[in-house]
Motif scaffolding. Structure first.
Motif, PDB file in Angstrom:
ATOM      1  N   ILE A   1      -1.190 -32.770 -26.044  1.00  0.00           N
ATOM      2  CA  ILE A   1      -2.060 -31.632 -26.331  1.00  0.00           C
ATOM      3  C   ILE A   1      -2.128 -30.812 -25.054  1.00  0.00           C
ATOM      4  N   TYR A   2      -1.709 -29.560 -25.142  1.00  0.00           N
ATOM      5  CA  TYR A   2      -1.677 -28.702 -23.960  1.00  0.00           C
ATOM      6  C   TYR A   2      -2.928 -27.852 -23.881  1.00  0.00           C
ATOM      7  N   ARG A   3      -3.323 -27.543 -22.669  1.00  0.00           N
ATOM      8  CA  ARG A   3      -4.474 -26.665 -22.442  1.00  0.00           C
ATOM      9  C   ARG A   3      -3.980 -25.371 -21.819  1.00  0.00           C
ATOM     10  N   PRO A   4      -4.757 -24.308 -21.931  1.00  0.00           N
ATOM     11  CA  PRO A   4      -4.329 -23.025 -21.353  1.00  0.00           C
ATOM     12  C   PRO A   4      -4.175 -23.142 -19.839  1.00  0.00           C
ATOM     13  N   LEU A   5      -3.212 -22.403 -19.303  1.00  0.00           N
ATOM     14  CA  LEU A   5      -3.025 -22.377 -17.856  1.00  0.00           C
ATOM     15  C   LEU A   5      -4.160 -21.603 -17.211  1.00  0.00           C
ATOM     16  N   VAL A   6      -4.601 -22.073 -16.059  1.00  0.00           N
ATOM     17  CA  VAL A   6      -5.654 -21.394 -15.320  1.00  0.00           C
ATOM     18  C   VAL A   6      -5.090 -20.127 -14.678  1.00  0.00           C
ATOM     19  N   ALA A   7      -3.853 -20.200 -14.208  1.00  0.00           N
ATOM     20  CA  ALA A   7      -3.206 -19.053 -13.573  1.00  0.00           C
ATOM     21  C   ALA A   7      -1.772 -18.952 -14.068  1.00  0.00           C
ATOM     22  N   ASP A   8      -1.273 -17.735 -14.160  1.00  0.00           N
ATOM     23  CA  ASP A   8       0.101 -17.501 -14.563  1.00  0.00           C
ATOM     24  C   ASP A   8       1.025 -17.926 -13.419  1.00  0.00           C
ATOM     25  N   PRO A   9       1.940 -18.880 -13.653  1.00  0.00           N
ATOM     26  CA  PRO A   9       2.810 -19.361 -12.582  1.00  0.00           C
ATOM     27  C   PRO A   9       3.632 -18.253 -11.921  1.00  0.00           C
ATOM     28  N   LYS A  10       4.079 -17.278 -12.691  1.00  0.00           N
ATOM     29  CA  LYS A  10       4.855 -16.170 -12.111  1.00  0.00           C
ATOM     30  C   LYS A  10       4.003 -15.355 -11.141  1.00  0.00           C
ATOM     31  N   GLU A  11       2.770 -15.112 -11.536  1.00  0.00           N
ATOM     32  CA  GLU A  11       1.866 -14.345 -10.688  1.00  0.00           C
ATOM     33  C   GLU A  11       1.543 -15.108  -9.401  1.00  0.00           C
ATOM     34  N   VAL A  12       1.351 -16.406  -9.507  1.00  0.00           N
ATOM     35  CA  VAL A  12       1.070 -17.224  -8.331  1.00  0.00           C
ATOM     36  C   VAL A  12       2.252 -17.180  -7.364  1.00  0.00           C
ATOM     37  N   ARG A  13       3.474 -17.269  -7.883  1.00  0.00           N
ATOM     38  CA  ARG A  13       4.668 -17.196  -7.019  1.00  0.00           C
ATOM     39  C   ARG A  13       4.772 -15.840  -6.342  1.00  0.00           C
ATOM     40  N   LYS A  14       4.473 -14.765  -7.090  1.00  0.00           N
ATOM     41  CA  LYS A  14       4.497 -13.415  -6.500  1.00  0.00           C
ATOM     42  C   LYS A  14       3.507 -13.301  -5.357  1.00  0.00           C
ATOM     43  N   GLN A  15       2.304 -13.808  -5.578  1.00  0.00           N
ATOM     44  CA  GLN A  15       1.265 -13.738  -4.547  1.00  0.00           C
ATOM     45  C   GLN A  15       1.669 -14.547  -3.314  1.00  0.00           C
ATOM     46  N   ARG A  16       2.256 -15.720  -3.544  1.00  0.00           N
ATOM     47  CA  ARG A  16       2.684 -16.565  -2.435  1.00  0.00           C
ATOM     48  C   ARG A  16       3.792 -15.874  -1.636  1.00  0.00           C
ATOM     49  N   ALA A  17       4.748 -15.253  -2.331  1.00  0.00           N
ATOM     50  CA  ALA A  17       5.847 -14.554  -1.663  1.00  0.00           C
ATOM     51  C   ALA A  17       5.328 -13.351  -0.874  1.00  0.00           C
ATOM     52  N   ALA A  18       4.378 -12.626  -1.460  1.00  0.00           N
ATOM     53  CA  ALA A  18       3.809 -11.467  -0.763  1.00  0.00           C
ATOM     54  C   ALA A  18       3.059 -11.909   0.489  1.00  0.00           C
ATOM     55  N   LYS A  19       2.332 -13.003   0.387  1.00  0.00           N
ATOM     56  CA  LYS A  19       1.584 -13.526   1.536  1.00  0.00           C
ATOM     57  C   LYS A  19       2.547 -13.981   2.640  1.00  0.00           C
ATOM     58  N   ALA A  20       3.626 -14.634   2.254  1.00  0.00           N
ATOM     59  CA  ALA A  20       4.621 -15.087   3.235  1.00  0.00           C
ATOM     60  C   ALA A  20       5.294 -13.896   3.902  1.00  0.00           C
ATOM     61  N   ALA A  21       5.610 -12.859   3.124  1.00  0.00           N
ATOM     62  CA  ALA A  21       6.238 -11.663   3.683  1.00  0.00           C
ATOM     63  C   ALA A  21       5.291 -10.962   4.648  1.00  0.00           C
ATOM     64  N   GLN A  22       4.027 -10.910   4.297  1.00  0.00           N
ATOM     65  CA  GLN A  22       3.036 -10.279   5.165  1.00  0.00           C
ATOM     66  C   GLN A  22       2.887 -11.075   6.471  1.00  0.00           C
ATOM     67  N   ALA A  23       2.838 -12.383   6.374  1.00  0.00           N
ATOM     68  CA  ALA A  23       2.709 -13.226   7.572  1.00  0.00           C
ATOM     69  C   ALA A  23       3.929 -13.066   8.463  1.00  0.00           C
ATOM     70  N   LYS A  24       5.119 -12.967   7.861  1.00  0.00           N
ATOM     71  CA  LYS A  24       6.341 -12.768   8.631  1.00  0.00           C
ATOM     72  C   LYS A  24       6.337 -11.421   9.326  1.00  0.00           C
ATOM     73  N   ALA A  25       5.895 -10.388   8.619  1.00  0.00           N
ATOM     74  CA  ALA A  25       5.845  -9.039   9.196  1.00  0.00           C
ATOM     75  C   ALA A  25       4.836  -8.980  10.347  1.00  0.00           C
TER      76      ALA A  25
END
Length: 106
Positions: A77-101
């Protein structure tokens, strides 16, 4: 002659609690019927077994009201996701790019 019952498992999990129930059902039972007959709502009152997405051994079942179970299968029995995995990856990539910059400007 009647066909024998089948034995299946029904599982549901939250982050801090999980439950696995084994049940015997009549041959020809569907995935949805197994979820409804499992009694899982006693352990998890907020779960809506009539509309929750269901799967078997980690694969989603598109028509759980039609898919007939086989002996030994595990209904999930599956439950709804708390966060969209694609959106979480985008946010993580943006944060990493910002930290690198920011690190590269020094």
């Amino acid at each position: 002659m009647d066909k024998p019952n089948i034995v299946v498992e029904v599982v549901y999990a939250l982050a801090d609690k999980q439950k696995l129930l084994r049940l015997s059902l009549p041959y020809g039972s569907t995935v949805r019927q197994a979820a409804l007959q499992s009694g899982m709502q006693v352990h998890f009152p907020d779960v809506d077994l009539h509309s929750s997405p269901l799967g078997i051994f980690g694969k989603a079942v598109s028509k759980p009201d039609e898919r007939v179970l086989e002996d030994g299968e595990r209904v999930e029995i599956y439950r709804p996701l708390v966060a969209d995995p694609k959106e979480v990856r985008k946010q993580r990539a943006a944060k990493a790019a910002q930290a690198k910059a920011e690190g590269g400007e020094q």
